[in-house]
Structures are given as structure tokens and as C-alpha cells.
Design a protein around this motif. Structure first.
Motif, PDB file in Angstrom:
ATOM      1  N   ASN A  99     110.295  25.859  66.951  1.00  0.00           N
ATOM      2  CA  ASN A  99     110.854  24.515  67.058  1.00  0.00           C
ATOM      3  C   ASN A  99     110.124  23.548  66.131  1.00  0.00           C
ATOM      4  N   ALA A 140     112.035  21.443  63.213  1.00  0.00           N
ATOM      5  CA  ALA A 140     111.960  19.980  63.156  1.00  0.00           C
ATOM      6  C   ALA A 140     111.699  19.462  61.748  1.00  0.00           C
ATOM      7  N   ALA A 199     110.915  12.507  68.636  1.00  0.00           N
ATOM      8  CA  ALA A 199     111.167  13.714  67.848  1.00  0.00           C
ATOM      9  C   ALA A 199     109.881  14.497  67.641  1.00  0.00           C
ATOM     10  N   THR A 200     108.773  13.797  67.475  1.00  0.00           N
ATOM     11  CA  THR A 200     107.484  14.456  67.293  1.00  0.00           C
ATOM     12  C   THR A 200     107.050  15.166  68.571  1.00  0.00           C
ATOM     13  N   ALA A 253     109.251  18.220  69.087  1.00  0.00           N
ATOM     14  CA  ALA A 253     109.079  19.235  68.054  1.00  0.00           C
ATOM     15  C   ALA A 253     108.001  20.250  68.405  1.00  0.00           C
ATOM     16  N   THR A 292     115.272  19.831  69.706  1.00  0.00           N
ATOM     17  CA  THR A 292     114.942  19.967  68.283  1.00  0.00           C
ATOM     18  C   THR A 292     116.023  20.736  67.532  1.00  0.00           C
TER      19      THR A 292
END
Length: 263
Positions: A68, A72, A106-107, A110, A117
């Protein structure tokens, strides 16, 4: 650099979201019996099949998190290309890609074994192909997204409504321009996939939209058990800030731009 940091995070810390472990356990069950759709519970099945394929190749839970993290890294590049083609402005494209790469939520996701993701990558591939005028390919990627997260169902419905309104409102001489913006294949492919999935689940479950009812029941229980001020402001305020960070103040600008493009 972001990939390295995310992988280091995977090795340093455990996944804190219980849903990630639930998805992994379901994936292992899918590997043993891929025909049993009931095992997916209220979730859509594609991510479980994706993880099942990874586990079949010997990838463990931490390996899924690393995969993942790698997936990302793709999304910002796809977004950069799509925005650059749509706006013809390299600075806006670069800023969009950087904002996505540094997005707080998103971080966090990820480095998790959750499906968001992969869903984000499917959406960015959809934008990438749509910006290049490849409606069928964009429709395929949106259909993939529809089998990962229910949010893509809403996007598909919105696209279908926009396509239909465009066909009804525009003169025949402008039909080509309408189809250039939202092509029929872009809408038809994900609509067909969602319809097929709903009908197949109706055939296997014996009730229409039984999986939706499960989601509704869970949400109702959560709301009834802890309705706090945090719950009220979470989705409209806190969650968007987790996604966009300080860039949330630019959302009205982006919204105005999208409306202007589609007039």
C-alpha cells in the motif's frame, strides 16, 4: 522520500486501525473459499481479492502495508498529469501533486492495510485516463473503484446525471462537445458493474441490498451509542481537514474552477 518514510513507519509501528486486520482476515477466508460473498460482510469484495492474491504469493500483513505504501506513491504522478492536461498549467499541476503527496490522511492510510490507498489509485487512474480522452479506460478504472469503496458509486451516479443533463440541454450541434467532456463509456461501464454486483448479491443473499442494510444498522448503532459534539463536526470539518490540511481553505477556489470548466 515519502515511500521510504512510510515503509520505515510500517516497520516501526503497528497498524492502529482494527478494520485493517478485519480486511486481512477476510482476505485469508477468501483465499480458502472465493465463492462465498457473505464473508465480505458490509464491505465491497475487490480489495479482499487483491489482498488474497498477495497472501497467496506469501505476503503477510506487514507486506500488505508495504504494498500500500508503494501504491500510494503512484497517485500524485497520475494527478499531476491529469491536472496539467486539464488546466495546461504546470504550476497548478505541481501544486496539486504535492498537496496530495503531503495530505495527512493519505499519508496515514498509505502505511495501513486498508483499501483506501488502492481506491485512491483507482480514482487517480480514472482522472488520468479521462484527461487523455480515453473514456472506456476511465470507465474501467472507475468500475474498479466502485468495487473498492461505496464513494465511487456516488461519483458514478453524479457522472451519469451530468451526462444525461448534458444530452438533454445541449443542441445536437454541441453533442460532440458534451460527449468529449463525459463520454458514454465513462458512465456506462461502472454503472453496468455496480448493477451486476447488486443483482448478483440479490441472487446470493436472497434480499435486495442486504449489505447496505448492514452498513445502515452499524451506523445507526454507533450514532445511538455516542452522539457527541465530535460526531457532529467530524465528517464536515475534522475529516476534510485531515485530508487537505491547511489547504482546506482553497476548496472554494477549486469548486469555482470546476463549475467554470463545466458550464
Amino acid at each position: 522520500m515519502m515511500l521510504v518514510l512510510r515503509v520505515l513507519w510500517v516497520f516501526a509501528f503497528r497498524d492502529i486501525d482494527s478494520d485493517a486486520y478485519g480486511h486481512f482476515f477476510i482476505a485469508t477466508a477468501v483465499k480458502d473459499d472465493p465463492t462465498n460473498l457473505a464473508v465480505h460482510w458490509v464491505w465491497l469484495p475487490l480489495y479482499h481479492f487483491f489482498v488474497a492474491a498477495l497472501t497467496y504469493a506469501g505476503v503477510g500483513f506487514r507486506g500488505v502495508r508495504i504494498v500500500n505504501a508503494g501504491v500510494a506513491t503512484i497517485a500524485p504522478f497520475l494527478l499531476h498529469d491529469a491536472v496539467r492536461r486539464r488546466t495546461e498549467d504546470a504550476d497548478i499541476a505541481r501544486a496539486s501533486a504535492i498537496a496530495l503527496a503531503l495530505s495527512p490522511l493519505a499519508t496515514v492510510l498509505a502505511q495501513s492495510a486498508q483499501p483506501e490507498t488502492l481506491f485512491l489509485a483507482a480514482i487517480c487512474f480514472t482522472l488520468f485516463e479521462s484527461a487523455r480522452g480515453h473514456d472506456a479506460r476511465a470507465g474501467v478504472f472507475l468500475a474498479i473503484a466502485c468495487m473498492l469503496r461505496y464513494e465511487a458509486w456516488g461519483a458514478t451516479l453524479a457522472l451519469a446525471v451530468c451526462w444525461l443533463l448534458g444530452k438533454l440541454r445541449r443542441a445536437p450541434s454541441n453533442a460532440a462537445a458534451t460527449n468529449e467532456r463525459i463520454g458514454f463509456a465513462f458512465v456506462a461501464i461502472p454503472c453496468a458493474v455496480v448493477t451486476a454486483y447488486v443483482l448478483f448479491r440479490f441472487w446470493t443473499d436472497g434480499q435486495l441490498l442486504l449489505f447496505f442494510r448492514g452498513t445502515r444498522d452499524i451506523t445507526a448503532r454507533q450514532v445511538a451509542s455516542r452522539w457527541t459534539f465530535y460526531d457532529v463536526v467530524s465528517f464536515p470539518i475534522i475529516m476534510p481537514y485531515m485530508i487537505f490540511g491547511p489547504l482546506i481553505v482553497l476548496i472554494p477556489v477549486g469548486w469555482r474552477t470546476v463549475v467554470r470548466w463545466n458550464r
